[in-house]
Design a protein around this motif. Structure first.
Motif, PDB file in Angstrom:
ATOM      1  N   TYR A   1     -45.586 -17.203 -15.256  1.00 31.28           N
ATOM      2  CA  TYR A   1     -44.972 -15.917 -14.876  1.00 31.28           C
ATOM      3  C   TYR A   1     -43.616 -16.114 -14.186  1.00 31.28           C
ATOM      4  O   TYR A   1     -42.643 -15.464 -14.568  1.00 31.28           O
ATOM      5  N   PRO A   2     -43.491 -17.007 -13.189  1.00 31.42           N
ATOM      6  CA  PRO A   2     -42.172 -17.193 -12.573  1.00 31.42           C
ATOM      7  C   PRO A   2     -41.118 -17.709 -13.545  1.00 31.42           C
ATOM      8  O   PRO A   2     -39.961 -17.292 -13.489  1.00 31.42           O
ATOM      9  N   VAL A   3     -41.510 -18.582 -14.453  1.00 32.91           N
ATOM     10  CA  VAL A   3     -40.544 -19.091 -15.430  1.00 32.91           C
ATOM     11  C   VAL A   3     -40.104 -17.964 -16.361  1.00 32.91           C
ATOM     12  O   VAL A   3     -38.913 -17.829 -16.680  1.00 32.91           O
ATOM     13  N   ARG A   4     -41.043 -17.129 -16.787  1.00 36.11           N
ATOM     14  CA  ARG A   4     -40.689 -16.001 -17.653  1.00 36.11           C
ATOM     15  C   ARG A   4     -39.749 -15.039 -16.926  1.00 36.11           C
ATOM     16  O   ARG A   4     -38.762 -14.573 -17.492  1.00 36.11           O
ATOM     17  N   GLU A   5     -40.032 -14.764 -15.669  1.00 36.56           N
ATOM     18  CA  GLU A   5     -39.166 -13.886 -14.875  1.00 36.56           C
ATOM     19  C   GLU A   5     -37.789 -14.508 -14.687  1.00 36.56           C
ATOM     20  O   GLU A   5     -36.773 -13.814 -14.741  1.00 36.56           O
ATOM     21  N   TYR A   6     -37.721 -15.796 -14.471  1.00 38.00           N
ATOM     22  CA  TYR A   6     -36.448 -16.494 -14.308  1.00 38.00           C
ATOM     23  C   TYR A   6     -35.605 -16.357 -15.563  1.00 38.00           C
ATOM     24  O   TYR A   6     -34.423 -16.040 -15.501  1.00 38.00           O
ATOM     25  N   ILE A   7     -36.227 -16.574 -16.709  1.00 36.77           N
ATOM     26  CA  ILE A   7     -35.491 -16.467 -17.977  1.00 36.77           C
ATOM     27  C   ILE A   7     -35.030 -15.031 -18.196  1.00 36.77           C
ATOM     28  O   ILE A   7     -33.886 -14.792 -18.620  1.00 36.77           O
ATOM     29  N   ALA A   8     -35.874 -14.059 -17.898  1.00 35.37           N
ATOM     30  CA  ALA A   8     -35.485 -12.649 -18.061  1.00 35.37           C
ATOM     31  C   ALA A   8     -34.332 -12.288 -17.128  1.00 35.37           C
ATOM     32  O   ALA A   8     -33.399 -11.576 -17.521  1.00 35.37           O
ATOM     33  N   GLN A   9     -34.369 -12.788 -15.912  1.00 38.96           N
ATOM     34  CA  GLN A   9     -33.287 -12.504 -14.975  1.00 38.96           C
ATOM     35  C   GLN A   9     -31.985 -13.156 -15.414  1.00 38.96           C
ATOM     36  O   GLN A   9     -30.908 -12.564 -15.276  1.00 38.96           O
ATOM     37  N   ARG A  10     -32.048 -14.359 -15.952  1.00 43.11           N
ATOM     38  CA  ARG A  10     -30.823 -15.025 -16.443  1.00 43.11           C
ATOM     39  C   ARG A  10     -30.219 -14.227 -17.597  1.00 43.11           C
ATOM     40  O   ARG A  10     -29.007 -14.074 -17.697  1.00 43.11           O
ATOM     41  N   LYS A  11     -31.080 -13.701 -18.477  1.00 45.43           N
ATOM     42  CA  LYS A  11     -30.598 -12.885 -19.592  1.00 45.43           C
ATOM     43  C   LYS A  11     -29.956 -11.605 -19.074  1.00 45.43           C
ATOM     44  O   LYS A  11     -28.892 -11.187 -19.545  1.00 45.43           O
ATOM     45  N   GLU A  12     -30.593 -10.995 -18.095  1.00 44.28           N
ATOM     46  CA  GLU A  12     -30.044  -9.758 -17.516  1.00 44.28           C
ATOM     47  C   GLU A  12     -28.705 -10.024 -16.838  1.00 44.28           C
ATOM     48  O   GLU A  12     -27.763  -9.222 -16.964  1.00 44.28           O
ATOM     49  N   ILE A  13     -28.582 -11.143 -16.157  1.00 48.06           N
ATOM     50  CA  ILE A  13     -27.314 -11.507 -15.515  1.00 48.06           C
ATOM     51  C   ILE A  13     -26.230 -11.696 -16.555  1.00 48.06           C
ATOM     52  O   ILE A  13     -25.101 -11.232 -16.389  1.00 48.06           O
ATOM     53  N   ALA A  14     -26.558 -12.362 -17.661  1.00 49.07           N
ATOM     54  CA  ALA A  14     -25.570 -12.570 -18.730  1.00 49.07           C
ATOM     55  C   ALA A  14     -25.139 -11.230 -19.327  1.00 49.07           C
ATOM     56  O   ALA A  14     -23.943 -11.017 -19.585  1.00 49.07           O
ATOM     57  N   ASP A  15     -26.099 -10.319 -19.553  1.00 50.44           N
ATOM     58  CA  ASP A  15     -25.756  -8.993 -20.080  1.00 50.44           C
ATOM     59  C   ASP A  15     -24.852  -8.234 -19.111  1.00 50.44           C
ATOM     60  O   ASP A  15     -23.876  -7.601 -19.523  1.00 50.44           O
ATOM     61  N   LEU A  16     -25.166  -8.298 -17.827  1.00 53.57           N
ATOM     62  CA  LEU A  16     -24.347  -7.602 -16.834  1.00 53.57           C
ATOM     63  C   LEU A  16     -22.942  -8.199 -16.747  1.00 53.57           C
ATOM     64  O   LEU A  16     -21.963  -7.465 -16.558  1.00 53.57           O
ATOM     65  N   ARG A  17     -22.832  -9.497 -16.921  1.00 49.77           N
ATOM     66  CA  ARG A  17     -21.492 -10.119 -16.917  1.00 49.77           C
ATOM     67  C   ARG A  17     -20.678  -9.659 -18.122  1.00 49.77           C
ATOM     68  O   ARG A  17     -19.477  -9.418 -18.016  1.00 49.77           O
ATOM     69  N   ARG A  18     -21.335  -9.540 -19.292  1.00 51.03           N
ATOM     70  CA  ARG A  18     -20.618  -9.028 -20.471  1.00 51.03           C
ATOM     71  C   ARG A  18     -20.174  -7.585 -20.251  1.00 51.03           C
ATOM     72  O   ARG A  18     -19.057  -7.210 -20.596  1.00 51.03           O
ATOM     73  N   GLN A  19     -21.052  -6.783 -19.670  1.00 51.11           N
ATOM     74  CA  GLN A  19     -20.696  -5.391 -19.395  1.00 51.11           C
ATOM     75  C   GLN A  19     -19.554  -5.310 -18.389  1.00 51.11           C
ATOM     76  O   GLN A  19     -18.663  -4.472 -18.522  1.00 51.11           O
ATOM     77  N   GLU A  20     -19.586  -6.185 -17.406  1.00 53.16           N
ATOM     78  CA  GLU A  20     -18.512  -6.196 -16.411  1.00 53.16           C
ATOM     79  C   GLU A  20     -17.184  -6.566 -17.057  1.00 53.16           C
ATOM     80  O   GLU A  20     -16.150  -5.950 -16.766  1.00 53.16           O
ATOM     81  N   ALA A  21     -17.194  -7.561 -17.946  1.00 55.65           N
ATOM     82  CA  ALA A  21     -15.960  -7.961 -18.624  1.00 55.65           C
ATOM     83  C   ALA A  21     -15.429  -6.811 -19.477  1.00 55.65           C
ATOM     84  O   ALA A  21     -14.211  -6.546 -19.494  1.00 55.65           O
ATOM     85  N   ALA A  22     -16.325  -6.104 -20.185  1.00 51.96           N
ATOM     86  CA  ALA A  22     -15.891  -4.967 -21.001  1.00 51.96           C
ATOM     87  C   ALA A  22     -15.324  -3.855 -20.120  1.00 51.96           C
ATOM     88  O   ALA A  22     -14.306  -3.234 -20.460  1.00 51.96           O
ATOM     89  N   ALA A  23     -15.958  -3.615 -18.977  1.00 53.15           N
ATOM     90  CA  ALA A  23     -15.458  -2.584 -18.064  1.00 53.15           C
ATOM     91  C   ALA A  23     -14.097  -2.968 -17.498  1.00 53.15           C
ATOM     92  O   ALA A  23     -13.211  -2.115 -17.359  1.00 53.15           O
ATOM     93  N   ARG A  24     -13.918  -4.247 -17.197  1.00 52.50           N
ATOM     94  CA  ARG A  24     -12.605  -4.702 -16.694  1.00 52.50           C
ATOM     95  C   ARG A  24     -11.519  -4.508 -17.749  1.00 52.50           C
ATOM     96  O   ARG A  24     -10.403  -4.093 -17.435  1.00 52.50           O
ATOM     97  N   ARG A  25     -11.838  -4.822 -19.006  1.00 51.41           N
ATOM     98  CA  ARG A  25     -10.846  -4.606 -20.079  1.00 51.41           C
ATOM     99  C   ARG A  25     -10.500  -3.127 -20.190  1.00 51.41           C
ATOM    100  O   ARG A  25      -9.334  -2.761 -20.355  1.00 51.41           O
TER     101      ARG A  25
END
Length: 162
Positions: free
Chosen positions: A63-87
């Motif tokens: 469970y913690p490993v699955r949550e860690y992977i999900a959080q890393r994916k969410e962080i990557a998605d949020l970084r992409r959204q942030e880059a698009a918002a900055r553009r």
């Protein structure tokens, strides 16, 4: 004296073991020793406990490993959204800067709204140039009939006697 006791204990221990072995044989057993009867089973109690512990660790980490992977994916998605918002912010800042310039506003008013300054003579040329498509969409006369009229006229022309 201590030596006598040690010798006697060693003698008794070896006699006891020998008697146990002969007793097993005499008892009508299979002829195997006690160690051979137990053997090494495929799954000992230690191995079973180890397997249970390994499974418990794996299940507790899943469970913690699955949550860690999900959080890393969410962080990557949020970084992409942030880059698009900055553009988008950069584009809007450039647009704001353009709209702040008086010359840009005057050009756009002249081009889009056909405004003219009082000291400038403006002309609007109305001809049947490349804007035929616009007039056809507005309901103006078309330069070419629709395809079905052309088809019907060709059928009528083929039907006439020569």
């Amino acid at each position: 004296m201590a030596e006598d006791r040690a010798k006697k204990g060693a003698k008794d221990g070896s006699e006891g073991r020998a008697a146990a072995r002969t007793g097993d044989r005499a008892g009508g057993g299979s002829g195997r020793g006690e160690g051979a009867q137990r053997g090494n089973p495929a799954l000992t109690s230690r191995a079973a406990i180890l397997a249970v512990v390994v499974c418990a660790i794996a299940l507790s980490l899943a469970y913690p490993v699955r949550e860690y992977i999900a959080q890393r994916k969410e962080i990557a998605d949020l970084r992409r959204q942030e880059a698009a918002a900055r553009r988008q912010v950069e584009i809007l800042a450039q647009r704001k800067q353009q709209l702040g310039e008086k010359s840009y506003i005057e050009r756009e008013a002249t081009r889009r709204l056909h405004y003219c300054r009082p000291d400038v003579k403006c002309y609007i040329v109305m001809d049947d140039g490349p804007d035929d498509g616009r007039q056809a969409r507005r309901g103006g006369p078309t330069s070419r009939p629709p395809w079905y009229e052309t088809l019907w006229r060709s059928v009528e022309a083929a039907d006439r006697p020569r």
